[in-house]
Design a protein around this motif. Sequence first.
Motif, PDB file in Angstrom:
ATOM      1  N   ARG A 186       0.860  -1.194   0.000  1.00 45.89           N
ATOM      2  CA  ARG A 186       0.000   0.000   0.000  1.00 45.89           C
ATOM      3  C   ARG A 186       0.892   1.239   0.000  1.00 45.89           C
ATOM      4  NH1 ARG A 186      -5.274  -1.198   2.446  1.00 45.89           N
ATOM      5  NH2 ARG A 186      -5.296   0.867   3.413  1.00 45.89           N
ATOM      6  N   ILE A 187       0.629   2.135  -0.938  1.00 45.17           N
ATOM      7  CA  ILE A 187       1.388   3.376  -1.044  1.00 45.17           C
ATOM      8  C   ILE A 187       0.428   4.548  -0.919  1.00 45.17           C
ATOM      9  CG2 ILE A 187       2.721   4.849  -2.612  1.00 45.17           C
ATOM     10  CD1 ILE A 187       4.061   2.344  -3.684  1.00 45.17           C
ATOM     11  N   ARG A 188       0.759   5.449  -0.019  1.00 42.38           N
ATOM     12  CA  ARG A 188      -0.042   6.657   0.190  1.00 42.38           C
ATOM     13  C   ARG A 188       0.719   7.853  -0.353  1.00 42.38           C
ATOM     14  NH1 ARG A 188      -0.582   2.840   3.643  1.00 42.38           N
ATOM     15  NH2 ARG A 188       1.580   3.178   4.315  1.00 42.38           N
ATOM     16  N   LEU A 189       0.025   8.703  -1.109  1.00 47.85           N
ATOM     17  CA  LEU A 189       0.641   9.867  -1.735  1.00 47.85           C
ATOM     18  C   LEU A 189      -0.152  11.124  -1.394  1.00 47.85           C
ATOM     19  CD1 LEU A 189       1.294   8.318  -5.265  1.00 47.85           C
ATOM     20  CD2 LEU A 189       3.012   8.702  -3.474  1.00 47.85           C
ATOM     21  N   SER A 190       0.561  12.208  -1.182  1.00 44.16           N
ATOM     22  CA  SER A 190      -0.090  13.478  -0.874  1.00 44.16           C
ATOM     23  C   SER A 190      -0.717  14.083  -2.127  1.00 44.16           C
ATOM     24  CB  SER A 190       0.929  14.463  -0.302  1.00 44.16           C
ATOM     25  OG  SER A 190       0.379  15.765  -0.246  1.00 44.16           O
ATOM     26  N   PRO A 191      -1.949  14.585  -2.026  1.00 42.81           N
ATOM     27  CA  PRO A 191      -2.573  15.231  -3.186  1.00 42.81           C
ATOM     28  C   PRO A 191      -1.822  16.478  -3.622  1.00 42.81           C
ATOM     29  CG  PRO A 191      -3.871  15.624  -1.198  1.00 42.81           C
ATOM     30  CD  PRO A 191      -2.837  14.604  -0.846  1.00 42.81           C
ATOM     31  N   GLU A 192      -0.996  17.047  -2.730  1.00 45.48           N
ATOM     32  CA  GLU A 192      -0.217  18.233  -3.087  1.00 45.48           C
ATOM     33  C   GLU A 192       0.788  17.938  -4.190  1.00 45.48           C
ATOM     34  OE1 GLU A 192      -0.560  21.416  -1.650  1.00 45.48           O
ATOM     35  OE2 GLU A 192      -2.391  20.503  -0.881  1.00 45.48           O
ATOM     36  N   LEU A 193       1.067  16.660  -4.440  1.00 45.26           N
ATOM     37  CA  LEU A 193       2.022  16.296  -5.480  1.00 45.26           C
ATOM     38  C   LEU A 193       1.585  16.740  -6.867  1.00 45.26           C
ATOM     39  CD1 LEU A 193       3.058  12.743  -4.265  1.00 45.26           C
ATOM     40  CD2 LEU A 193       4.625  14.659  -4.677  1.00 45.26           C
ATOM     41  N   ILE A 194       0.274  16.867  -7.103  1.00 49.89           N
ATOM     42  CA  ILE A 194      -0.142  17.236  -8.451  1.00 49.89           C
ATOM     43  C   ILE A 194       0.034  18.728  -8.713  1.00 49.89           C
ATOM     44  CG2 ILE A 194      -1.739  15.283  -8.582  1.00 49.89           C
ATOM     45  CD1 ILE A 194      -4.031  17.294  -8.377  1.00 49.89           C
ATOM     46  N   ARG A 195       0.528  19.458  -7.726  1.00 51.19           N
ATOM     47  CA  ARG A 195       0.949  20.824  -8.005  1.00 51.19           C
ATOM     48  C   ARG A 195       2.251  20.834  -8.800  1.00 51.19           C
ATOM     49  NH1 ARG A 195       2.344  24.240  -4.191  1.00 51.19           N
ATOM     50  NH2 ARG A 195       2.836  22.759  -2.536  1.00 51.19           N
ATOM     51  N   ALA A 196       3.037  19.779  -8.681  1.00 52.91           N
ATOM     52  CA  ALA A 196       4.347  19.709  -9.330  1.00 52.91           C
ATOM     53  C   ALA A 196       4.250  19.055 -10.703  1.00 52.91           C
ATOM     54  CB  ALA A 196       5.313  18.930  -8.445  1.00 52.91           C
TER      55      ALA A 196
END
Length: 244
Positions: A186-196
């Motif tokens: 399971r990998i969790r990713l921050s939604p803020e990543l799609i700013r980059a």
Amino acid sequence: MPRSFSAAPRRETLLYKNQPLTYTLVFRSRRTIGFAVRPDGSVHVSAPAGISAEWVAQQVLKRADWILKHQATFAARPAPAPTRRFDADSVHYYQGQPYRLRFVAAARPSVAIVGDELVVHSPAPLSVPQTEALLHTWYVRRAGAHFSESLERVWPRFAEFNLTRPTLFVRHMRTRWGSCTPRSARIRLSPELIRARPECLDYVLLHECCHLLVGDHSKAFYDLQKRLMPDWERWKDELNALPK
């Protein structure tokens, strides 16, 4: 208790290896000389009252290599990322592209990209926390699709390892971009990543996928990450430069 002595600070400059070395000198009620190099590269020397500035200069020369080493260390550190603002015309990012914030009166709150603007619709003026929350929700709703596209780009690099394909989750994290639980893949990713830019997202996802093979941040981990993404440091630096 006797009053302590402290003269006004004075700026001194001497030559070391044909280069000027500037420091701020202050005489105090103390027995030893002290040196400090601050994050901005400035040098501060505290010396015992009653000794000569010439003697202090000799001590600075003896510590010059130490001073220059610390100045170089501070200079090599990346500049802190700017802080995001949420007023009209402030700049926000989506997939690495800058958009200016514009507010429009509307019956229902929503966010949309219109040209080079990120338009926030609302029935009444929003406070800064309300604007921030609305934009965060907008990023969250779009994150899942971008994360899936990133996995399609990244996962083929792990084909040789015959791993279980990970399951991705959108998770807000205050101090990290992602996390991985190898046992359950399971990998969790921050939604803020799609700013980059997508390459920055790919770097974070690849980093977490590497943890499916190596659980810590040992040399073996970074050797693997380097082999699978040779330019990972470029994307890490770009990601960390985004306004926080």
